[in-house]
Design an enzyme around this catalytic site. Structure first.
Site, PDB file in Angstrom:
ATOM      1  CG  HIS A 170       0.983   6.915  52.072  1.00  0.00           C
ATOM      2  ND1 HIS A 170       0.813   7.851  51.049  1.00  0.00           N
ATOM      3  CD2 HIS A 170       1.772   6.262  51.701  1.00  0.00           C
ATOM      4  CE1 HIS A 170       1.178   8.387  50.474  1.00  0.00           C
ATOM      5  NE2 HIS A 170       3.082   6.342  50.779  1.00  0.00           N
ATOM      6  CE  LYS A 173       2.911   9.122  54.648  1.00  0.00           C
ATOM      7  NZ  LYS A 173       2.396   9.112  52.926  1.00  0.00           N
ATOM      8  CG  ASP A 220      -2.558  17.378  75.467  1.00  0.00           C
ATOM      9  OD1 ASP A 220      -2.805  16.250  75.395  1.00  0.00           O
ATOM     10  OD2 ASP A 220      -2.277  18.151  75.308  1.00  0.00           O
ATOM     11  CG  HIS A 231       8.216  11.668  50.501  1.00  0.00           C
ATOM     12  ND1 HIS A 231       8.154  11.989  51.176  1.00  0.00           N
ATOM     13  CD2 HIS A 231       8.131   9.825  49.668  1.00  0.00           C
ATOM     14  CE1 HIS A 231       6.657  10.628  51.421  1.00  0.00           C
ATOM     15  NE2 HIS A 231       7.442   9.761  50.757  1.00  0.00           N
ATOM     16  CE  LYS A 242       3.567  11.850  49.948  1.00  0.00           C
ATOM     17  NZ  LYS A 242       4.476  11.680  49.059  1.00  0.00           N
ATOM     18  CG  ASP A 285      -6.778  31.317  40.795  1.00  0.00           C
ATOM     19  OD1 ASP A 285      -5.487  31.198  39.294  1.00  0.00           O
ATOM     20  OD2 ASP A 285      -8.011  30.925  40.854  1.00  0.00           O
TER      21      ASP A 285
END
Length: 423
Positions: A139, A141, A146, A318, A320, A325
């Protein structure tokens, strides 16, 4: 800055995994300072930056994604990767067998012929027209170019992350990282791709020190944290619980699929009870109805403790991301639900940087104030015997879910190189 935990690991401990198997490695990455971290909101900000970095690649591209579609985004990515491989850039693309299960053989074959090394994580044939490889997905991404620039977050390579996709376009976030922390992200991506990733030699450590000096005007602290099905099953959840316990003033969590275990729910509730301003931004227009139903089961428990819950309704959420603080933030691929916290392969970056925290807070405050509906205790299910019974069973299930998930029947997922045909 060198990572002590990586320095202690021997070449044998962190060398390439057996052929065809994803890496299971016991490495805990540490904090690195002097990084430049930029928040990228939605595909409009993310795709141009990633594609430009890929076009400028000189030696290596490492790319992992859960979803790649054959649409205008996926087709542009395909051409960029073909061009990169054509000019001698070593290009490795890892795709999830479920999320990328609809890619055509021709699309993949064109990449393969150009010299792009493609591997599918746990592909499986359809049975009666239905995909069955639902659980323990790749899951993450991640893109690393380089070894000097990295992108990480929740955005897949698909046109539904662009506003012109329509009402179902996703609201999401990612980050671009430059500086010493990229060495850890690169090391991790190498391991997961099945290529050797050994401890740094003296000249590599010297190059990393030069990178720190180049970014000495930026005090961004960055750490990579990940979840696997080996020795790091709860690392991301534990980070959330620890930072919630230390929160003093504010907590903002924006998460697409919110159905965490009881211990994490309890830390969210406890933070609000001791006077911390706790705000959750959750899906009001879900792409999967079950996600909204599951989240609603937690509302009464949290609202009664003073947690503010805002449902984002403009389009599917979508993202996350979270902040605590004025200096701590996280962006990544991990939802706060059973799949992400107990089964899937996930990766987040933790960021200690006041400027980044302010920017993320500004974006999330705009969402909650102008695009969300605030929930209140009167709107949450309570009072009825069946609601109380369901709530009790759900919380009891959640409390033990990570242990139970490990008992589910499962084969060993593998990274399988694409050979010009689909399994």
């Amino acid at each position: 800055m060198n990572n002590p935990s990586m320095e202690k690991a021997t070449a044998e401990q962190i060398s390439a995994p057996p052929r065809g198997e994803p890496a299971a490695v016991d490495v805990v990455y540490g904090w690195h300072g002097n990084n430049r971290v930029e928040l990228l909101e939605n595909g409009e900000a993310y795709f141009p930056r990633v594609f430009e970095a890929l076009r400028q690649a000189q030696t290596e591209i490492l790319l992992e994604t859960f979803i790649l579609f054959e649409d205008k985004v996926g087709n542009e990515l395909q051409q960029i990767l073909i061009e990169a491989a054509g000019r001698g850039v070593r290009t490795t693309v890892s795709l999830d067998g479920f999320g990328c299960g609809e890619l055509s053989t021709g699309f993949l074959a064109d990449l393969n012929k150009a010299g792009v090394h493609i591997q599918m994580f746990d592909p499986a044939p359809k049975h009666l027209g239905i995909r069955t490889n639902w659980f323990r997905r790749l899951h993450r991404k991640i893109v690393v170019v380089d070894g000097t620039i990295a992108f990480l977050g929740g955005i897949n390579f698909s046109a539904d992350h662009l506003a012109d996709f329509g009402p179902e376009a996703k609201q999401d976030f990612a980050v671009e990282v430059q500086g010493p922390a990229v060495a850890d992200i690169h090391h991790f991506a190498l391991l997961q791709s099945g290529r050797p990733a050994r401890a740094k030699y003296w000249w590599q450590r010297r190059k990393q020190r030069r990178a720190e000096l180049a970014f000495n005007d930026h005090d961004g602290q960055v750490r990579l944290v990940y979840r696997d099905n080996g020795d790091h099953r709860t690392d991301i959840e534990e980070v959330y619980r620890q930072v919630l316990r230390s929160a003093q003033r504010r907590v903002v969590i924006a998460n697409a699929y919110f159905f965490p275990g009881f211990r994490l729910l309890r830390e969210i509730r406890n933070a609000a009870r001791r006077g911390v301003d706790v705000r959750l931004i959750l899906q009001g227009q879900p792409d999967m109805l079950v996600a909204k139903i599951a989240a609603h089961m937690t509302y009464d428990y949290l609202l009664k403790a003073g947690v503010q819950i805002h449902e984002y309704g403009d389009r599917p959420l979508h993202g996350k991301v979270a902040l605590v603080d004025e200096d701590w933030s996280t962006v990544g691929s991990s939802n706060l639900d059973p799949l992400s916290l107990s089964m899937n392969l996930e990766a987040n970056v933790l960021i200690r940087d006041c400027a980044f925290n302010r920017e993320l807070f500004k974006r999330l405050e705009d969402l909650s104030n102008n695009h969300c509906k605030a929930m209140d205790a009167s709107q949450s299910p309570r009072g009825r015997v069946w609601h109380m019974t369901v709530g009790f069973l759900v919380f009891h299930f959640l409390r033990h879910f990570p242990a139970w998930a490990g008992w589910l029947p499962a084969h060993k997922p593998r990274l399988k190189p694409f050979r010009g045909h689909r399994s």
